[in-house]
Design a protein around this motif. Structure first.
Motif, mmCIF file in Angstrom:
data_model
loop_
_atom_site.group_PDB
_atom_site.id
_atom_site.type_symbol
_atom_site.label_atom_id
_atom_site.label_comp_id
_atom_site.label_asym_id
_atom_site.label_seq_id
_atom_site.Cartn_x
_atom_site.Cartn_y
_atom_site.Cartn_z
ATOM 1 N N ASP A 69 16.621 27.507 -6.412
ATOM 2 C CA ASP A 69 16.381 26.065 -6.326
ATOM 3 C C ASP A 69 16.115 25.731 -4.861
ATOM 4 O O ASP A 69 16.553 26.461 -3.978
ATOM 5 N N PRO A 70 15.407 24.637 -4.568
ATOM 6 C CA PRO A 70 15.209 24.248 -3.167
ATOM 7 C C PRO A 70 16.510 23.883 -2.445
ATOM 8 O O PRO A 70 16.623 24.066 -1.246
ATOM 9 N N ASP A 71 17.498 23.384 -3.161
ATOM 10 C CA ASP A 71 18.759 22.935 -2.563
ATOM 11 C C ASP A 71 19.818 24.033 -2.691
ATOM 12 O O ASP A 71 20.184 24.419 -3.808
ATOM 13 N N PRO A 72 20.346 24.554 -1.570
ATOM 14 C CA PRO A 72 21.327 25.641 -1.630
ATOM 15 C C PRO A 72 22.592 25.303 -2.431
ATOM 16 O O PRO A 72 23.084 26.135 -3.193
ATOM 17 N N ALA A 73 23.131 24.095 -2.267
ATOM 18 C CA ALA A 73 24.345 23.718 -3.001
ATOM 19 C C ALA A 73 24.064 23.647 -4.499
ATOM 20 O O ALA A 73 24.880 24.089 -5.319
ATOM 21 N N LYS A 74 22.906 23.119 -4.843
ATOM 22 C CA LYS A 74 22.541 23.025 -6.265
ATOM 23 C C LYS A 74 22.324 24.423 -6.852
ATOM 24 O O LYS A 74 22.724 24.688 -7.988
ATOM 25 N N ALA A 75 21.728 25.324 -6.065
ATOM 26 C CA ALA A 75 21.495 26.696 -6.545
ATOM 27 C C ALA A 75 22.831 27.358 -6.889
ATOM 28 O O ALA A 75 22.969 27.999 -7.936
ATOM 29 N N ARG A 76 23.833 27.202 -6.033
ATOM 30 C CA ARG A 76 25.135 27.818 -6.294
ATOM 31 C C ARG A 76 25.807 27.173 -7.507
ATOM 32 O O ARG A 76 26.356 27.867 -8.371
ATOM 33 N N ASN A 77 25.781 25.845 -7.586
ATOM 34 C CA ASN A 77 26.404 25.165 -8.728
ATOM 35 C C ASN A 77 25.750 25.576 -10.046
ATOM 36 O O ASN A 77 26.435 25.782 -11.043
ATOM 37 N N LEU A 78 24.437 25.697 -10.050
ATOM 38 C CA LEU A 78 23.759 26.054 -11.295
ATOM 39 C C LEU A 78 23.954 27.537 -11.637
ATOM 40 O O LEU A 78 23.956 27.907 -12.810
ATOM 41 N N ALA A 79 24.180 28.374 -10.635
ATOM 42 C CA ALA A 79 24.546 29.772 -10.909
ATOM 43 C C ALA A 79 25.939 29.800 -11.551
ATOM 44 O O ALA A 79 26.182 30.570 -12.491
ATOM 45 N N LEU A 80 26.858 28.953 -11.062
ATOM 46 C CA LEU A 80 28.183 28.855 -11.682
ATOM 47 C C LEU A 80 28.092 28.334 -13.115
ATOM 48 O O LEU A 80 28.809 28.809 -14.003
ATOM 49 N N LEU A 81 27.194 27.379 -13.348
ATOM 50 C CA LEU A 81 26.997 26.863 -14.702
ATOM 51 C C LEU A 81 26.513 27.974 -15.629
ATOM 52 O O LEU A 81 27.013 28.140 -16.741
ATOM 53 N N ARG A 82 25.567 28.762 -15.159
ATOM 54 C CA ARG A 82 25.072 29.887 -15.981
ATOM 55 C C ARG A 82 26.187 30.899 -16.235
ATOM 56 O O ARG A 82 26.307 31.438 -17.331
ATOM 57 N N ALA A 83 27.035 31.147 -15.218
ATOM 58 C CA ALA A 83 28.172 32.057 -15.389
ATOM 59 C C ALA A 83 29.112 31.546 -16.474
ATOM 60 O O ALA A 83 29.612 32.320 -17.299
ATOM 61 N N SER A 84 29.346 30.236 -16.497
ATOM 62 C CA SER A 84 30.224 29.672 -17.534
ATOM 63 C C SER A 84 29.590 29.814 -18.918
ATOM 64 O O SER A 84 30.290 30.118 -19.888
ATOM 65 N N GLU A 85 28.277 29.625 -19.014
ATOM 66 C CA GLU A 85 27.593 29.786 -20.308
ATOM 67 C C GLU A 85 27.740 31.212 -20.833
ATOM 68 O O GLU A 85 28.040 31.420 -22.009
ATOM 69 N N ILE A 86 27.510 32.181 -19.965
ATOM 70 C CA ILE A 86 27.611 33.586 -20.372
ATOM 71 C C ILE A 86 29.042 33.904 -20.807
ATOM 72 O O ILE A 86 29.263 34.570 -21.825
ATOM 73 N N THR A 87 30.020 33.419 -20.058
ATOM 74 C CA THR A 87 31.427 33.650 -20.388
ATOM 75 C C THR A 87 31.752 33.092 -21.766
ATOM 76 O O THR A 87 32.370 33.776 -22.599
ATOM 77 N N LEU A 88 31.320 31.869 -22.031
ATOM 78 C CA LEU A 88 31.597 31.246 -23.326
ATOM 79 C C LEU A 88 30.835 31.941 -24.456
ATOM 80 O O LEU A 88 31.369 32.082 -25.571
ATOM 81 N N MET A 89 29.607 32.417 -24.202
ATOM 82 C CA MET A 89 28.849 33.150 -25.224
ATOM 83 C C MET A 89 29.551 34.458 -25.593
ATOM 84 O O MET A 89 29.445 34.917 -26.724
ATOM 85 N N GLU A 90 30.264 35.050 -24.639
ATOM 86 C CA GLU A 90 31.015 36.280 -24.913
ATOM 87 C C GLU A 90 32.340 35.995 -25.617
ATOM 88 O O GLU A 90 33.063 36.917 -25.965
ATOM 89 N N GLY A 91 32.677 34.701 -25.797
ATOM 90 C CA GLY A 91 33.950 34.338 -26.417
ATOM 91 C C GLY A 91 35.119 34.481 -25.466
ATOM 92 O O GLY A 91 36.273 34.571 -25.900
ATOM 93 N N LYS A 92 34.844 34.471 -24.168
ATOM 94 C CA LYS A 92 35.886 34.614 -23.152
ATOM 95 C C LYS A 92 36.248 33.231 -22.601
ATOM 96 O O LYS A 92 35.573 32.248 -22.870
ATOM 97 N N ASP A 93 37.315 33.180 -21.793
ATOM 98 C CA ASP A 93 37.834 31.909 -21.311
ATOM 99 C C ASP A 93 37.577 31.657 -19.831
ATOM 100 O O ASP A 93 37.496 30.511 -19.406
ATOM 101 N N TRP A 94 37.481 32.688 -19.010
ATOM 102 C CA TRP A 94 37.350 32.523 -17.570
ATOM 103 C C TRP A 94 36.413 33.599 -17.017
ATOM 104 O O TRP A 94 36.125 34.591 -17.680
ATOM 105 N N PHE A 95 35.955 33.340 -15.801
ATOM 106 C CA PHE A 95 35.176 34.357 -15.093
ATOM 107 C C PHE A 95 35.626 34.388 -13.643
ATOM 108 O O PHE A 95 36.074 33.386 -13.086
ATOM 109 N N GLU A 96 35.528 35.573 -13.063
ATOM 110 C CA GLU A 96 35.854 35.747 -11.646
ATOM 111 C C GLU A 96 34.585 36.116 -10.902
ATOM 112 O O GLU A 96 33.834 36.993 -11.326
ATOM 113 N N VAL A 97 34.337 35.436 -9.791
ATOM 114 C CA VAL A 97 33.217 35.770 -8.925
ATOM 115 C C VAL A 97 33.689 36.920 -8.028
ATOM 116 O O VAL A 97 34.522 36.719 -7.146
#
Length: 161
Positions: A49-77
């Motif tokens: 994304d053009p905005d660094p803060a937005k890029a990180r937040n949206l990467a975290l959003l994608r991480a949460s989606e993947i975690t929930l699709m796996e049926g898991k509760d949390w993720f660690e960076v």
């Protein structure tokens, strides 16, 4: 009158030049996310994304989606980095050019002046935030690098346009 028409056209183009919405990247290096499973419960996620803060937040959003699709509760960076690519200057520009030509018995000389006005806002550079995550089930470890997937999804999805 021509200046008014030109100004209205420029404003119309500027209105169309918005940041893309959340979603997968259409190709490598394009705006959006890419995800790669490294092994069971371990993923690499990148968001551009053009905005660094937005890029990180949206990467975290994608991480949460993947975690929930796996049926898991949390993720660690487990690791992360940011790659920033500089874009063109966002300022106005003026250029002057000239040329001459000879065609048989006649010759000509031409001079031109041009100017550019940026219509897309700030810099056209882009930032890619890359996260490596490990997913897990409850109980959630008490570490600053561990995120509750449902909370991240709810909070960051609410900030989308």
């Amino acid at each position: 009158m021509k200046q008014l028409v030109f100004a209205l056209g420029a404003l119309s183009l500027a209105a169309c030049a918005t940041t893309p919405t959340y979603g997968p990247a259409s190709k490598e290096g394009a705006m959006g996310y890419t995800s790669q499973q490294i092994e069971a419960g371990r993923h690499r996620i990148a968001y551009t994304d053009p905005d660094p803060a937005k890029a990180r937040n949206l990467a975290l959003l994608r991480a949460s989606e993947i975690t929930l699709m796996e049926g898991k509760d949390w993720f660690e960076v487990t690791s992360e980095y940011v790659d920033t690519e500089a874009g063109r200057s966002s300022g106005s520009s003026i250029s002057i050019g000239g040329g001459s030509g000879s065609y048989g018995r006649s010759s000509s000389v031409g001079v031109g002046v041009g100017f550019g006005i940026p219509l897309g806002g700030g810099s056209s550079g882009k930032t890619t935030a890359v996260l490596e995550i490990v997913t897990g089930g409850n109980p959630k470890p008490d570490k600053a690098t561990v995120y509750d997937a449902r909370s991240v999804d709810m909070n960051l999805r609410g900030q989308l346009p």
